[in-house]
Motif scaffolding. Structure first.
Motif, mmCIF file in Angstrom:
data_model
loop_
_atom_site.group_PDB
_atom_site.id
_atom_site.type_symbol
_atom_site.label_atom_id
_atom_site.label_comp_id
_atom_site.label_asym_id
_atom_site.label_seq_id
_atom_site.Cartn_x
_atom_site.Cartn_y
_atom_site.Cartn_z
ATOM 1 N N THR A 183 0.816 -1.202 0.000
ATOM 2 C CA THR A 183 0.000 0.000 0.000
ATOM 3 C C THR A 183 0.860 1.266 0.000
ATOM 4 O OG1 THR A 183 -0.159 0.006 2.428
ATOM 5 C CG2 THR A 183 -1.907 -1.125 1.210
ATOM 6 N N LEU A 184 0.338 2.279 -0.679
ATOM 7 C CA LEU A 184 0.862 3.638 -0.643
ATOM 8 C C LEU A 184 -0.289 4.527 -0.198
ATOM 9 C CD1 LEU A 184 2.652 3.747 -4.135
ATOM 10 C CD2 LEU A 184 3.644 3.055 -1.938
ATOM 11 N N LYS A 185 0.021 5.549 0.604
ATOM 12 C CA LYS A 185 -1.077 6.347 1.135
ATOM 13 C C LYS A 185 -0.618 7.763 1.436
ATOM 14 C CE LYS A 185 -4.747 6.140 4.659
ATOM 15 N NZ LYS A 185 -5.303 5.382 5.806
ATOM 16 N N ASN A 186 -1.483 8.710 1.127
ATOM 17 C CA ASN A 186 -1.335 10.082 1.602
ATOM 18 C C ASN A 186 -2.709 10.576 2.042
ATOM 19 O OD1 ASN A 186 -2.678 10.725 -0.798
ATOM 20 N ND2 ASN A 186 -0.839 11.491 -1.821
ATOM 21 N N LYS A 187 -2.897 11.865 2.174
ATOM 22 C CA LYS A 187 -4.170 12.388 2.673
ATOM 23 C C LYS A 187 -5.296 12.278 1.648
ATOM 24 C CE LYS A 187 -2.122 15.623 5.977
ATOM 25 N NZ LYS A 187 -1.992 17.049 6.388
ATOM 26 N N GLN A 188 -4.933 12.100 0.370
ATOM 27 C CA GLN A 188 -5.961 12.074 -0.669
ATOM 28 C C GLN A 188 -6.307 10.676 -1.179
ATOM 29 O OE1 GLN A 188 -3.133 14.193 -1.182
ATOM 30 N NE2 GLN A 188 -3.901 16.243 -1.616
#
Length: 290
Positions: free
Chosen positions: A3-8
Motif C-alpha cells: 500500500t501507498l497512502k497520503n491524505k488524498q
C-alpha cells in the motif's frame, strides 16, 4: 497487498504481477480500479513486458531459434518480482533474468517497476537494464482498468474519453487470432471525444498507433472529470473493455501485437525497442484522480 497512502489517496498493489489493484479516493471513498471479477475479466492493471498483445503462434524468432511467449509477456501473473525499496508514497519492484526465464527470453536484464504517489497522481515508471553483451529487444506498456460508471444512478453510456486536442483516429482491427490486420475503422473525425457504449469493443480493443495526444480524460456527463491518464513516453494507445462490462482500460503502449504478415523475427517486430549492451531504458505514465 502493498500500500501507498497520503491524505488524498489509498493505493494498493498486489504481489502477483505487481498489478495496481486499488486506487481509493479518501475524499469520496470511491474505488477507481476495476476489481477483477473473474466472471468478466480477472485482472486489474497488467504490466506488459517484454511484448504487448499476442505473437503469431505464440512464438518469436531470435538468432535462428524459436521461443514461446505468453500474451502480454511474463510480468503479468508473475510471483517473482521482489521489493527493491519502499516508502509511504513510493515502491519499486524488480525482476532479474534467470536461467528459467532464459528459456523464453534469452537476454540478461533487470526490469524495475516503480509506483510513486504524489497528491492525487500515481506515476508508473518502467526501467529496463540490458546487462547482456548483445542488443536486447522488448516492448513495454500498461493495461489499467477503471470502473465506469463510478457513481450511483449512472450508466456506462454517461461516460466518454476526452483527448487534449481534436483528432481523426483510425483504429487497427484485430483478427480473430489477435494479430493486427491492415484494416482500420474510423473512431473520430476531427473530434476530441470517444463516447463509451456497450458495443464499442465488439471487435476487441481500439488500437491507435502514433497517437498525437498524450493525455486523455475519463469523464461523466453527470459528474464531470473522473480521472486522467498522461503518457508522453508512449507512442501508441489501446482502449478496451469486455463488451458490456462496467470498466474501461486506458493502455499506454510502446509496441503492439504481431501483425498478420509478421516473419516472427523479434528484431524486426513492429514497435520493438532496441536497447544496446549495458544501456538503460525508462518510460512512465501517470494516473491522476480528479
Amino acid at each position: 497487498m502493498y500500500t501507498l497512502k497520503n491524505k488524498q489517496l489509498h493505493v494498493g498493489i498486489q504481489q502477483k504481477g505487481v498489478e495496481l489493484c486499488s486506487i481509493k479516493n479518501l475524499e469520496n471513498n470511491k474505488e477507481y480500479i476495476w476489481q477483477a471479477n473473474p466472471e468478466i475479466w480477472g485482472s486489474h492493471a497488467p504490466n506488459l513486458f517484454p511484448i504487448i498483445g499476442v505473437l503469431k503462434d505464440g512464438q518469436y524468432k531470435f538468432k535462428g531459434s524459436l521461443y514461446d511467449m505468453p500474451k502480454h509477456g511474463f510480468i503479468r501473473n508473475n510471483d517473482n518480482l521482489e521489493v527493491k525499496n519502499q516508502t509511504k508514497t513510493s515502491i519499486t519492484f524488480i525482476l532479474k533474468s534467470s536461467e528459467e526465464l532464459s528459456k523464453i527470453y534469452p537476454f540478461k536484464f533487470e526490469f524495475e517497476l516503480t509506483f510513486t504517489l504524489n497528491g492525487k497522481t500515481i506515476e508508473v515508471t518502467h526501467l529496463v537494464k540490458n546487462l547482456d553483451n548483445q542488443t536486447m529487444y522488448f516492448q513495454v506498456g500498461g493495461h489499467p482498468a477503471f470502473n465506469a460508471p463510478l457513481f450511483d444512478n449512472e450508466a456506462y453510456e454517461d461516460y466518454y474519453l476526452e483527448f487534449d486536442q481534436k483528432l481523426s483516429l483510425e483504429s487497427y482491427i484485430l483478427a480473430e487470432s489477435g494479430l493486427v490486420s491492415n484494416e482500420t475503422k474510423t473512431i473520430t473525425e476531427n473530434d476530441s471525444k470517444i463516447k463509451l457504449s456497450k458495443d464499442l469493443f465488439n471487435e476487441d480493443a481500439l488500437i491507435f498507433k502514433d497517437i498525437p495526444s498524450k493525455n486523455v480524460v475519463l469523464k461523466s456527463n453527470k459528474h464531470g472529470e473522473i480521472l486522467s491518464v498522461s503518457y508522453k513516453d508512449f507512442k501508441n494507445l489501446g482502449v478496451w473493455a469486455k463488451p458490456g462490462a462496467p470498466y474501461v482500460c486506458i493502455e499506454p503502449w510502446l509496441g503492439i501485437a504481431d501483425v498478420e504478415g509478421t516473419n516472427q523475427n523479434i528484431e524486426t517486430k513492429e514497435g520493438i525497442i532496441t536497447l544496446g549492451s549495458e544501456k538503460d531504458f525508462s518510460a512512465s505514465y501517470k494516473i491522476s484522480i480528479a
